[in-house]
Design a protein around this motif. Structure first.
Motif, PDB file in Angstrom:
ATOM      1  N   HIS A  76      28.566  92.203  94.076  1.00  0.00           N
ATOM      2  CA  HIS A  76      28.721  91.793  95.472  1.00  0.00           C
ATOM      3  C   HIS A  76      29.222  90.363  95.646  1.00  0.00           C
ATOM      4  N   ARG A  77      29.538  89.689  94.548  1.00  0.00           N
ATOM      5  CA  ARG A  77      30.149  88.349  94.599  1.00  0.00           C
ATOM      6  C   ARG A  77      29.348  87.366  95.435  1.00  0.00           C
ATOM      7  N   ILE A  78      28.035  87.393  95.279  1.00  0.00           N
ATOM      8  CA  ILE A  78      27.204  86.485  96.089  1.00  0.00           C
ATOM      9  C   ILE A  78      27.324  85.050  95.578  1.00  0.00           C
ATOM     10  N   ASP A  79      26.879  84.112  96.416  1.00  0.00           N
ATOM     11  CA  ASP A  79      26.819  82.700  96.058  1.00  0.00           C
ATOM     12  C   ASP A  79      25.548  82.473  95.246  1.00  0.00           C
ATOM     13  N   PRO A  80      25.654  82.147  93.956  1.00  0.00           N
ATOM     14  CA  PRO A  80      24.444  81.993  93.135  1.00  0.00           C
ATOM     15  C   PRO A  80      23.531  80.875  93.607  1.00  0.00           C
ATOM     16  N   ASP A  81      24.098  79.798  94.131  1.00  0.00           N
ATOM     17  CA  ASP A  81      23.276  78.687  94.609  1.00  0.00           C
ATOM     18  C   ASP A  81      22.397  79.116  95.776  1.00  0.00           C
ATOM     19  N   ASP A  82      22.950  79.918  96.674  1.00  0.00           N
ATOM     20  CA  ASP A  82      22.191  80.418  97.815  1.00  0.00           C
ATOM     21  C   ASP A  82      21.049  81.302  97.342  1.00  0.00           C
ATOM     22  N   PHE A  83      21.334  82.171  96.392  1.00  0.00           N
ATOM     23  CA  PHE A  83      20.312  83.065  95.848  1.00  0.00           C
ATOM     24  C   PHE A  83      19.190  82.268  95.188  1.00  0.00           C
ATOM     25  N   LEU A  84      19.547  81.351  94.311  1.00  0.00           N
ATOM     26  CA  LEU A  84      18.544  80.590  93.566  1.00  0.00           C
ATOM     27  C   LEU A  84      17.663  79.754  94.493  1.00  0.00           C
ATOM     28  N   GLN A  85      18.280  79.181  95.519  1.00  0.00           N
ATOM     29  CA  GLN A  85      17.509  78.379  96.469  1.00  0.00           C
ATOM     30  C   GLN A  85      16.502  79.242  97.222  1.00  0.00           C
ATOM     31  N   LYS A  86      16.928  80.411  97.665  1.00  0.00           N
ATOM     32  CA  LYS A  86      16.058  81.254  98.488  1.00  0.00           C
ATOM     33  C   LYS A  86      14.940  81.903  97.678  1.00  0.00           C
ATOM     34  N   VAL A  87      15.237  82.393  96.480  1.00  0.00           N
ATOM     35  CA  VAL A  87      14.194  83.104  95.733  1.00  0.00           C
ATOM     36  C   VAL A  87      13.185  82.151  95.093  1.00  0.00           C
ATOM     37  N   HIS A  88      13.544  80.869  94.963  1.00  0.00           N
ATOM     38  CA  HIS A  88      12.608  79.903  94.401  1.00  0.00           C
ATOM     39  C   HIS A  88      11.906  79.068  95.479  1.00  0.00           C
ATOM     40  N   ASP A  89      12.034  79.482  96.717  1.00  0.00           N
ATOM     41  CA  ASP A  89      11.313  78.839  97.817  1.00  0.00           C
ATOM     42  C   ASP A  89       9.921  79.454  97.885  1.00  0.00           C
ATOM     43  N   ILE A  90       9.041  79.018  96.972  1.00  0.00           N
ATOM     44  CA  ILE A  90       7.739  79.640  96.790  1.00  0.00           C
ATOM     45  C   ILE A  90       6.640  78.582  96.750  1.00  0.00           C
ATOM     46  N   ASP A 138      14.219  68.755  77.054  1.00  0.00           N
ATOM     47  CA  ASP A 138      15.265  69.194  77.983  1.00  0.00           C
ATOM     48  C   ASP A 138      14.939  70.590  78.498  1.00  0.00           C
ATOM     49  N   ILE A 139      15.661  70.968  79.546  1.00  0.00           N
ATOM     50  CA  ILE A 139      15.566  72.299  80.137  1.00  0.00           C
ATOM     51  C   ILE A 139      16.944  72.932  80.094  1.00  0.00           C
ATOM     52  N   PHE A 140      17.037  74.124  79.507  1.00  0.00           N
ATOM     53  CA  PHE A 140      18.281  74.881  79.487  1.00  0.00           C
ATOM     54  C   PHE A 140      18.119  76.018  80.482  1.00  0.00           C
ATOM     55  N   ASP A 141      18.799  75.892  81.630  1.00  0.00           N
ATOM     56  CA  ASP A 141      18.591  76.850  82.708  1.00  0.00           C
ATOM     57  C   ASP A 141      19.789  77.780  82.869  1.00  0.00           C
ATOM     58  N   ILE A 142      19.722  78.635  83.876  1.00  0.00           N
ATOM     59  CA  ILE A 142      20.768  79.634  84.099  1.00  0.00           C
ATOM     60  C   ILE A 142      22.106  78.987  84.442  1.00  0.00           C
ATOM     61  N   VAL A 143      22.083  77.815  85.034  1.00  0.00           N
ATOM     62  CA  VAL A 143      23.330  77.104  85.340  1.00  0.00           C
ATOM     63  C   VAL A 143      23.951  76.579  84.052  1.00  0.00           C
ATOM     64  N   ALA A 144      23.139  75.988  83.189  1.00  0.00           N
ATOM     65  CA  ALA A 144      23.632  75.520  81.893  1.00  0.00           C
ATOM     66  C   ALA A 144      24.182  76.674  81.065  1.00  0.00           C
ATOM     67  N   ALA A 145      23.651  77.867  81.294  1.00  0.00           N
ATOM     68  CA  ALA A 145      24.097  79.062  80.579  1.00  0.00           C
ATOM     69  C   ALA A 145      25.366  79.666  81.174  1.00  0.00           C
ATOM     70  N   GLY A 146      25.922  79.002  82.177  1.00  0.00           N
ATOM     71  CA  GLY A 146      27.110  79.554  82.815  1.00  0.00           C
ATOM     72  C   GLY A 146      26.800  80.797  83.630  1.00  0.00           C
ATOM     73  N   LEU A 147      25.527  80.897  84.078  1.00  0.00           N
ATOM     74  CA  LEU A 147      25.025  82.013  84.895  1.00  0.00           C
ATOM     75  C   LEU A 147      24.957  83.321  84.119  1.00  0.00           C
ATOM     76  N   LEU A 148      25.118  83.270  82.798  1.00  0.00           N
ATOM     77  CA  LEU A 148      24.960  84.449  81.948  1.00  0.00           C
ATOM     78  C   LEU A 148      23.533  84.436  81.402  1.00  0.00           C
ATOM     79  N   PRO A 149      22.696  85.392  81.793  1.00  0.00           N
ATOM     80  CA  PRO A 149      21.273  85.318  81.456  1.00  0.00           C
ATOM     81  C   PRO A 149      20.945  85.828  80.058  1.00  0.00           C
ATOM     82  N   LYS A 150      19.784  85.403  79.562  1.00  0.00           N
ATOM     83  CA  LYS A 150      19.181  86.114  78.448  1.00  0.00           C
ATOM     84  C   LYS A 150      19.027  87.572  78.883  1.00  0.00           C
ATOM     85  N   PRO A 151      19.219  88.529  77.996  1.00  0.00           N
ATOM     86  CA  PRO A 151      19.320  88.434  76.539  1.00  0.00           C
ATOM     87  C   PRO A 151      20.747  88.389  75.981  1.00  0.00           C
TER      88      PRO A 151
END
Length: 236
Positions: A76-90, A138-151
């Motif tokens: 669906h070509r969503i904006d990853p920044d928008d998604f990450l901001q909203k789902v981590h508003d906890i 350091d923290i290696f996050d999903i952005v540092a991973a180029g948005l390609l997740p484990k595994p």
């Protein structure tokens, strides 16, 4: 696979790599449940689906693409920044500070990393609430991973290349066995973190990987006690 670590069997380790959610904090904190609810709501709003249908789709995306975010980006070509901001508003107060864990991590010889499919802000807020943030290099996050997740193998390769981590002298702690397949192949020692008393109280069936037990060297339901044993500290 064994549940009993000894200092001698970890004496070669110079790099300690930790997943974040349901690993550094226990499953019963149920912090990730808040994120899960937010992801379902995001899918529901995005695609105008009833919640039950949105949840089914969310899990399909998770299984097929590694994360809900990756699936939504692909389909669906969503904006990853928008998604990450909203789902981590906890509410991070669900996580209890754990000074014993912080002391155990601090006592580990070598470098320590958080390696997460979440974003850096979420990792920092969670680790700060736990009281362990200052113990990590350091923290290696999903952005540092180029948005390609484990595994995905490429994500691990990017991490080890960036930080010059040699697999045979590293150990990785994870709550999902599927995320230990590549570390095992890279030569890392692998530790699976399971819910307290080994009961999947908050772990749904789609999160479990019984077919991947061979990828796991150790299993524990108490990360703090496990680490204290490794460094030769008395366990209460």
């Amino acid at each position: 696979m064994t549940n009993s670590p000894s200092p001698a069997r970890f004496s070669h380790v110079t790099d300690w790599v930790f997943d974040l959610d349901n690993t550094l904090y226990p499953h019963h904190s149920n912090l990730f449940a808040q994120i899960d609810v937010k992801m379902t709501a995001y899918v529901s709003e995005l695609l105008k689906l009833p919640r039950d249908e949105a949840r089914v789709l969310q899990k399909e995306l998770y299984l097929e693409y590694g994360t809900t975010l990756n699936g939504l980006m692909e389909r669906h070509r969503i904006d990853p920044d928008d998604f990450l901001q909203k789902v981590h508003d906890i509410d991070y107060s669900w996580v209890k500070p754990n000074p014993q864990l912080g002391a155990a991590i601090k006592a580990l010889p070598g470098r320590k990393f958080i390696f997460t499919n979440g974003d850096r802000g979420h990792a920092e807020r969670t680790a700060r609430q736990l009281g362990v943030l200052e113990e990590f290099d350091d923290i290696f996050d999903i952005v540092a991973a180029g948005l390609l997740p484990k595994p995905a193998r490429g994500t691990y390769e990017k991490f080890v290349d960036l930080h010059k981590v040699a697999g045979p002298t590293a150990v990785m702690f994870e709550d999902l066995a599927r995320n230990l397949v590549v570390p095992k192949a890279l030569g890392m020692t692998t530790v699976l973190i399971v819910p307290h008393n080994f009961e999947p109280t908050f772990s749904e069936i789609w999160e479990r990987d019984p077919a991947l037990d061979d990828e796991v060297d150790y299993v524990t339901d108490d990360l703090t006690a496990f680490l204290r044993t490794i460094v030769g500290q008395a366990v209460d």
